[in-house]
Write a protein that holds these residues in place. Structure first.
Motif, PDB file in Angstrom:
ATOM      1  N   PHE A 258     -20.244  63.995   2.271  1.00  0.00           N
ATOM      2  CA  PHE A 258     -20.324  64.140   0.812  1.00  0.00           C
ATOM      3  C   PHE A 258     -19.302  63.250   0.117  1.00  0.00           C
ATOM      4  O   PHE A 258     -19.607  62.580  -0.888  1.00  0.00           O
ATOM      5  CB  PHE A 258     -20.110  65.611   0.446  1.00  0.00           C
ATOM      6  CG  PHE A 258     -20.076  65.865  -1.026  1.00  0.00           C
ATOM      7  CD1 PHE A 258     -21.231  65.796  -1.798  1.00  0.00           C
ATOM      8  CD2 PHE A 258     -18.878  66.180  -1.661  1.00  0.00           C
ATOM      9  CE1 PHE A 258     -21.199  66.024  -3.159  1.00  0.00           C
ATOM     10  CE2 PHE A 258     -18.837  66.407  -3.020  1.00  0.00           C
ATOM     11  CZ  PHE A 258     -19.993  66.337  -3.774  1.00  0.00           C
ATOM     12  N   LEU A 259     -18.061  63.215   0.629  1.00  0.00           N
ATOM     13  CA  LEU A 259     -17.025  62.373   0.035  1.00  0.00           C
ATOM     14  C   LEU A 259     -17.355  60.888   0.197  1.00  0.00           C
ATOM     15  O   LEU A 259     -17.066  60.079  -0.696  1.00  0.00           O
ATOM     16  CB  LEU A 259     -15.676  62.691   0.673  1.00  0.00           C
ATOM     17  CG  LEU A 259     -15.104  64.079   0.331  1.00  0.00           C
ATOM     18  CD1 LEU A 259     -13.883  64.383   1.195  1.00  0.00           C
ATOM     19  CD2 LEU A 259     -14.745  64.160  -1.149  1.00  0.00           C
ATOM     20  N   ALA A 260     -17.974  60.528   1.313  1.00  0.00           N
ATOM     21  CA  ALA A 260     -18.385  59.131   1.515  1.00  0.00           C
ATOM     22  C   ALA A 260     -19.478  58.745   0.515  1.00  0.00           C
ATOM     23  O   ALA A 260     -19.486  57.616  -0.022  1.00  0.00           O
ATOM     24  CB  ALA A 260     -18.872  58.928   2.945  1.00  0.00           C
ATOM     25  N   PRO A 286     -11.768  59.901  -3.412  1.00  0.00           N
ATOM     26  CA  PRO A 286     -12.645  60.545  -2.414  1.00  0.00           C
ATOM     27  C   PRO A 286     -12.325  60.148  -0.983  1.00  0.00           C
ATOM     28  O   PRO A 286     -12.296  61.008  -0.082  1.00  0.00           O
ATOM     29  CB  PRO A 286     -14.049  60.064  -2.831  1.00  0.00           C
ATOM     30  CG  PRO A 286     -13.931  59.687  -4.262  1.00  0.00           C
ATOM     31  CD  PRO A 286     -12.557  59.136  -4.404  1.00  0.00           C
ATOM     32  N   SER A 287     -12.084  58.868  -0.755  1.00  0.00           N
ATOM     33  CA  SER A 287     -11.789  58.432   0.612  1.00  0.00           C
ATOM     34  C   SER A 287     -10.442  58.965   1.090  1.00  0.00           C
ATOM     35  O   SER A 287     -10.284  59.317   2.272  1.00  0.00           O
ATOM     36  CB  SER A 287     -11.806  56.904   0.698  1.00  0.00           C
ATOM     37  OG  SER A 287     -10.876  56.348  -0.227  1.00  0.00           O
ATOM     38  N   MET A 288      -9.446  59.076   0.198  1.00  0.00           N
ATOM     39  CA  MET A 288      -8.141  59.633   0.581  1.00  0.00           C
ATOM     40  C   MET A 288      -8.250  61.119   0.904  1.00  0.00           C
ATOM     41  O   MET A 288      -7.585  61.622   1.820  1.00  0.00           O
ATOM     42  CB  MET A 288      -7.133  59.412  -0.550  1.00  0.00           C
ATOM     43  CG  MET A 288      -6.710  57.960  -0.767  1.00  0.00           C
ATOM     44  SD  MET A 288      -5.813  57.269   0.657  1.00  0.00           S
ATOM     45  CE  MET A 288      -7.125  56.288   1.440  1.00  0.00           C
ATOM     46  N   ILE A 289      -9.077  61.845   0.165  1.00  0.00           N
ATOM     47  CA  ILE A 289      -9.284  63.266   0.475  1.00  0.00           C
ATOM     48  C   ILE A 289      -9.960  63.414   1.832  1.00  0.00           C
ATOM     49  O   ILE A 289      -9.585  64.287   2.644  1.00  0.00           O
ATOM     50  CB  ILE A 289     -10.107  63.938  -0.636  1.00  0.00           C
ATOM     51  CG1 ILE A 289      -9.299  63.990  -1.939  1.00  0.00           C
ATOM     52  CG2 ILE A 289     -10.519  65.340  -0.234  1.00  0.00           C
ATOM     53  CD1 ILE A 289     -10.059  64.544  -3.122  1.00  0.00           C
ATOM     54  N   ALA A 290     -10.947  62.578   2.113  1.00  0.00           N
ATOM     55  CA  ALA A 290     -11.602  62.624   3.431  1.00  0.00           C
ATOM     56  C   ALA A 290     -10.617  62.306   4.551  1.00  0.00           C
ATOM     57  O   ALA A 290     -10.617  62.957   5.603  1.00  0.00           O
ATOM     58  CB  ALA A 290     -12.771  61.638   3.447  1.00  0.00           C
ATOM     59  N   LEU A 291      -9.744  61.325   4.316  1.00  0.00           N
ATOM     60  CA  LEU A 291      -8.725  60.990   5.319  1.00  0.00           C
ATOM     61  C   LEU A 291      -7.770  62.158   5.544  1.00  0.00           C
ATOM     62  O   LEU A 291      -7.376  62.464   6.679  1.00  0.00           O
ATOM     63  CB  LEU A 291      -7.961  59.751   4.879  1.00  0.00           C
ATOM     64  CG  LEU A 291      -6.816  59.285   5.799  1.00  0.00           C
ATOM     65  CD1 LEU A 291      -7.348  58.957   7.196  1.00  0.00           C
ATOM     66  CD2 LEU A 291      -6.088  58.094   5.188  1.00  0.00           C
ATOM     67  N   GLY A 292      -7.385  62.841   4.438  1.00  0.00           N
ATOM     68  CA  GLY A 292      -6.504  64.003   4.591  1.00  0.00           C
ATOM     69  C   GLY A 292      -7.160  65.119   5.368  1.00  0.00           C
ATOM     70  O   GLY A 292      -6.498  65.791   6.176  1.00  0.00           O
ATOM     71  N   LEU A 293      -8.452  65.351   5.171  1.00  0.00           N
ATOM     72  CA  LEU A 293      -9.158  66.381   5.944  1.00  0.00           C
ATOM     73  C   LEU A 293      -9.180  66.035   7.432  1.00  0.00           C
ATOM     74  O   LEU A 293      -9.003  66.915   8.292  1.00  0.00           O
ATOM     75  CB  LEU A 293     -10.574  66.541   5.403  1.00  0.00           C
ATOM     76  CG  LEU A 293     -10.720  67.131   3.986  1.00  0.00           C
ATOM     77  CD1 LEU A 293     -12.184  67.138   3.572  1.00  0.00           C
ATOM     78  CD2 LEU A 293     -10.162  68.554   3.944  1.00  0.00           C
TER      79      LEU A 293
END
Length: 417
Positions: A258-260, A286-293
């Motif tokens: 979803f973030l991608a 969005p990409s930074m949040i995905a990286l944090g997850l």
């Protein structure tokens, strides 16, 4: 007279000496001029008589309107000119926190047959006196005046509206008078009166007046509650991300997809917008949040539920959420968010119960804000009302002093035979 032929006298009354307003209580005499017919003086012609009479009427009307306007604009003039006794304030009315109970009027209610409560005004008496005076000052009549009629219409509005009358009683002056109310075409007031539009007009007046009472404090309260609500939403999102999403692949993989997709949509939108419309932080969020997850997922295991990798991922997600909640773009503000996220991540450590405590703390702040701001508004309103009361007393005392001075310097009336 003496002699064989009777003597006739033409009597002319100078109307300019008549009382000029309902509040004019000084007794005055008519100025009478006797012109003997057949003597050396000749009687004025019919045209001269009519011209003199019309001039007297015009002068009387002008003085009457000026006196009425002066009375209406004087302290407590709305009560004086409409002949409404100003009611005493209810017991304890000086304090907002100890409102007095409005009992029956000990004086028997001069205007309502004993049914009027202390601090109240009989609206029917106000409207009755208004109708009588509006016939005199209506702009369409020869004796009328548009400005006097407008102020008279405003006086009726204020005295029949409890909220406006409370404000008027503080100073004795109408500081909130709206421009153009009643208009220069004086028919608006009569149309509303005749069409039973008093209640609707007063309701609109009170609603408009209430809307203006908000002020800075209400805006501060709204902004504070909005920030607290946003904090609560960000806390719930952060708690779900660090306690559920990063723990299970079944939730992690759809979240990353979803973030991608959001990153792709943002990138495609940027090409259609002018340069600088979307900041770098918004693009990378969005990409930074995905990286944090992903970092939180690989930094947590059954043997080690917390690690520095997890701390870095949690701080990264928290920084992005905090940055997205503030529209202002500032490097110093972004740096502050980074430092705050690093500290909070060391405290929270992905513990569910700690996020629940933060959420409860946020809810407590919201409840405190809901309780504190109304009390602050009441306190400030009471302080302002007390200051206005003191100013009103000084204004009334000054007006009485000026009235005594004018009456003493006016001298006695001159009567001509």
């Amino acid at each position: 007279g003496s002699g064989s032929s009777p003597a006739f006298f033409a009597l002319f009354i100078d109307l300019s000496s008549l009382p000029n307003s309902p509040t004019h209580n000084t007794p005055q005499l008519f100025t009478m001029t006797a012109v003997p017919l057949g003597s050396g003086a000749s009687a004025p012609s019919k045209m001269e008589s009519q011209s003199s009479f019309s001039s007297s009427i015009s002068n009387t009307s002008a003085v009457d309107s000026a006196t009425a306007l002066h009375t209406l604009l004087s302290p407590d003039g709305y009560y004086k000119y409409l002949r409404i006794p100003k009611p005493p304030p209810p017991a304890g009315a000086g304090s907002t926190f100890m409102p007095g109970k409005q009992g029956d009027d000990a004086d028997g209610g001069a205007n309502s047959g004993g049914q009027q409560s202390i601090g109240e005004v009989d609206a029917d008496i106000v409207k009755k006196n208004y109708r009588r005076l509006s016939l005199r000052h209506h702009p369409d009549r020869p004796s009328g005046d548009a400005e006097t009629f407008r102020v008279l219409n405003r006086a009726k509005r204020v005295l029949t509206n409890p909220k406006l009358r409370r404000q008027y009683d503080l100073l004795g002056l109408d500081l909130d008078e709206e421009e153009g109310e009643g208009g220069n075409d004086g028919g608006d007031g009569e149309k509303k009166e005749a069409g039973n539009g008093d209640g609707a007009a007063d309701g609109q007046e009170e609603a408009g007046s209430g809307g203006s009472d908000g002020g800075v404090l209400s805006q501060m309260a709204s902004a504070t509650l909005a920030v607290i609500l946003q904090m609560a939403v960000r806390t719930v999102m952060m708690g779900l991300a660090s306690t559920l999403v990063c723990r299970y692949k079944l939730l992690l993989i759809p979240s990353i997809i979803f973030l991608a997709f959001i990153t792709y949509k943002v990138t495609s939108t940027i090409k259609q917008l002018p340069a600088g419309t979307i900041s770098m932080r918004e693009r990378a969020s969005p990409s930074m949040i995905a990286l944090g997850l992903v970092l939180m997922y690989f930094g947590r295991s059954d043997e080690h539920p917390w690690s520095w990798t997890f701390w870095l991922g949690e701080a990264l997600v928290m920084t992005m959420l905090l940055g997205n909640s503030v529209p202002t773009k500032s490097p110093a503000l972004d740096l502050g968010f980074v430092i705050l996220s690093l500290i909070l991540s060391l405290i929270l450590r992905g513990k569910f119960w700690r996020y629940v405590m933060v959420l409860c703390f946020t809810g407590a702040l919201g409840i405190i804000a809901l309780l504190v701001f109304p009390v602050m508004e009441m306190v400030l309103e009471e302080i302002m009302n007390e200051k206005l009361r003191k100013i009103g007393e000084k204004v009334r005392a000054h007006a009485k002093m000026m009235e005594r001075y004018n009456s003493s310097s006016s001298g006695t009336a001159v009567v001509s035979d």
